[in-house]
Design a protein around this motif. Structure first.
Motif, PDB file in Angstrom:
ATOM      1  N   LEU A 116      65.651  30.632  52.901  1.00  8.72           N
ATOM      2  CA  LEU A 116      65.116  31.901  53.396  1.00  8.72           C
ATOM      3  C   LEU A 116      66.131  33.030  53.214  1.00  8.72           C
ATOM      4  O   LEU A 116      65.787  34.129  52.791  1.00  8.72           O
ATOM      5  N   ARG A 117      67.390  32.761  53.544  1.00 10.68           N
ATOM      6  CA  ARG A 117      68.412  33.790  53.382  1.00 10.68           C
ATOM      7  C   ARG A 117      68.544  34.198  51.920  1.00 10.68           C
ATOM      8  O   ARG A 117      68.692  35.380  51.597  1.00 10.68           O
ATOM      9  N   SER A 171      66.224  34.080  49.669  1.00  6.90           N
ATOM     10  CA  SER A 171      65.042  34.853  49.286  1.00  6.90           C
ATOM     11  C   SER A 171      65.176  36.302  49.723  1.00  6.90           C
ATOM     12  O   SER A 171      64.851  37.231  48.968  1.00  6.90           O
ATOM     13  N   VAL A 172      65.669  36.523  50.939  1.00  3.86           N
ATOM     14  CA  VAL A 172      65.815  37.892  51.442  1.00  3.86           C
ATOM     15  C   VAL A 172      66.871  38.636  50.632  1.00  3.86           C
ATOM     16  O   VAL A 172      66.699  39.818  50.299  1.00  3.86           O
ATOM     17  N   ALA A 209      61.499  43.385  52.321  1.00  2.00           N
ATOM     18  CA  ALA A 209      60.736  42.181  52.657  1.00  2.00           C
ATOM     19  C   ALA A 209      59.367  42.530  53.233  1.00  2.00           C
ATOM     20  O   ALA A 209      58.386  41.816  53.016  1.00  2.00           O
ATOM     21  N   THR A 224      62.002  36.692  58.116  1.00  2.00           N
ATOM     22  CA  THR A 224      62.446  37.440  56.947  1.00  2.00           C
ATOM     23  C   THR A 224      61.836  38.836  56.901  1.00  2.00           C
ATOM     24  O   THR A 224      62.298  39.696  56.150  1.00  2.00           O
ATOM     25  N   CYS A 270      58.608  39.270  55.969  1.00  2.00           N
ATOM     26  CA  CYS A 270      57.442  39.209  55.070  1.00  2.00           C
ATOM     27  C   CYS A 270      56.155  39.127  55.882  1.00  2.00           C
ATOM     28  O   CYS A 270      56.137  38.692  57.029  1.00  2.00           O
TER      29      CYS A 270
END
Length: 430
Positions: free
Chosen positions: A127-128, A130-131, A141, A169, A171
């Motif tokens: 997740l980190r 992706s951000v 995001a 995140t 999203c």
């Protein structure tokens, strides 16, 4: 970018390249992957508010291949995870390059394989990464919408945990294909997606049946109460655009508004003549419908008002409503007190053949001590005393027949009463 993010994205970057025309592509296992974008339109705003990224696949000879064939040929879950991430990174590159050039803002809808979603959202380091990738590409995001199909929410605990992690995140989450298969409103309540995408199968059924169209409108209303925006996909014709608008969906997507293409829809092209035409046709249809409805209801309304003097003088219901009961199409007349309880036995026209009743619903025909205070025809009549009210079509509990109910509240000897009449309503009447 942190070392962890570099390590997470390095396996993907090796497959990406930028062409002379500025667009990005990925070459993976002998296939060329490209991005196409289909615009998503807002009816109220009358313009595009985002795009869905769609994968296009070609073999070494340039022949198009079905996108799913790309995933079907992959062996092993980890390889599918990598390919799924690769396609989203490709879409992000192509979207941000165009969006930044055009100076436009809008959502980017990204499909994600449900198993991959649960897998990725369960890993904080993923997740980190992706951000950080979003930040590096200049993509907030909160402009990213992750689409997950509804049929994958079998492992509820894992999926809901993934949803919670993904929301950290920033999203948005879209629940895709709602209405196809085993749709479940309980899942919407628990997962609370920001957007629900209605499957095209609902639209097809609504186009064939006014009754289904009304049901779809009520479904949209319920999804709104769940706190979700509603997007209808697969809108391909003028008539389907009108159905979508009439159902009060927020967003629409389909060939009627634009086919998938490499370029984003921006600038002046982001305002659709199709939407303007849909609004114009909706106004015309509603005006025509109101006129036709008023013409049809007028004889019953006039007869209902003529019954009032007799009702105020405590005439028997069948006598006060004699003219009303003589009109073709009347099912039943009944008089309710201020609590919604029958003041006397309901009366039916003499011409109605009891043999036409559906005996399967015989237990509902004897109202007895029934109370109808929560019914729309009672509440609306009480709220607007002296004004004739007409309901939407529904299945009557007084005989289980499709009908609309006309009603009016009035005062009689210091007490409020509501006169009601059920009228025949067949599919296609509206």
């Amino acid at each position: 970018m942190t070392p962890e993010t570099e390590a997470a994205t390095a396996p993907l970057q090796q497959y990406l390249s930028r062409r002379e025309d500025g667009r990005w592509q990925a070459d993976y296992q002998g296939l060329r992957l490209e991005s196409h974008f289909q615009p998503i339109w807002s009816f109220p705003h009358r313009r595009t508010v985002g795009h869905e990224a769609l994968l296009r696949v070609a073999d070494g000879e340039g022949q198009a291949r079905p996108p799913m064939s790309f995933f079907d040929r992959l062996a092993g879950f980890e390889e599918k995870v990598l390919a799924d991430r690769l396609t989203r990174l490709l879409h992000l590159h192509n979207f941000t390059a165009q969006r930044n050039d055009a100076g436009e803002e809008g959502w980017l809808f990204l499909n994600i394989h449900p198993a991959v979603f649960v897998h990725a959202a369960g890993r904080q380091e993923t997740l980190r990464a992706s951000v950080e990738v979003l930040d590096r590409l200049g993509m907030p995001a909160h402009r990213t919408v992750l689409e997950v199909t509804e049929d994958v929410i079998a492992h509820d605990a894992e999926f809901e945990a993934a949803v919670a992690n993904a929301r950290e995140t920033g999203c948005l989450l879209a629940l895709d294909d709602f209405g196809a298969g085993h749709s479940n409103f309980d899942r919407v309540w628990r997962i609370q997606p920001e957007i629900v995408k209605l499957d095209r199968s609902l639209l097809r059924r609504a186009a064939d049946s006014p009754r289904i169209a009304r049901v779809m409108t009520q479904m949209v209303s319920l999804l709104h109460e769940c706190g979700a925006l509603v997007l209808l996909e697969g809108v391909e014709t003028h008539d389907e655009a009108l159905i979508a608008l009439d159902a009060d969906v927020d967003l629409a997507q389909g060939f009627a508004f634009g086919r998938p293409a490499p370029a984003l829809v921006t600038g002046e092209a982001a305002h659709s003549a199709e939407i303007e035409q849909a609004w114009e046709r909706l106004d015309e249809r509603h005006a025509e419908g109101r006129a036709a409805h008023a013409q049809r209801m007028t004889p019953f309304s006039v007869a209902l008002k003529k019954a009032l003097p007799g009702l105020r003088q405590n005439q028997p219901l069948h006598q006060a409503c004699a003219a009303l009961l003589a009109l073709p199409g009347v099912q039943l007349a009944y008089l309710l007190d201020e609590h919604g309880i029958d003041c006397c036995a309901p009366v039916a026209p003499a011409y109605r053949n009891p043999g036409l009743q559906d005996r399967r619903f015989a237990p509902l025909e004897q109202a007895g001590h029934a109370r109808w205070a929560r019914r729309p025809y009672f509440r609306r009549a009480v709220a607007e005393l002296g004004q004739v009210q007409v309901t939407r079509p529904y299945l009557s509990l007084k005989g289980a027949r499709m009908c609309v109910t006309m009603s009016m509240a009035f005062w009689s000897q210091g007490k409020m009463q509501v006169i009601c009449v059920d009228l025949d309503w067949a599919p296609g009447d509206d």
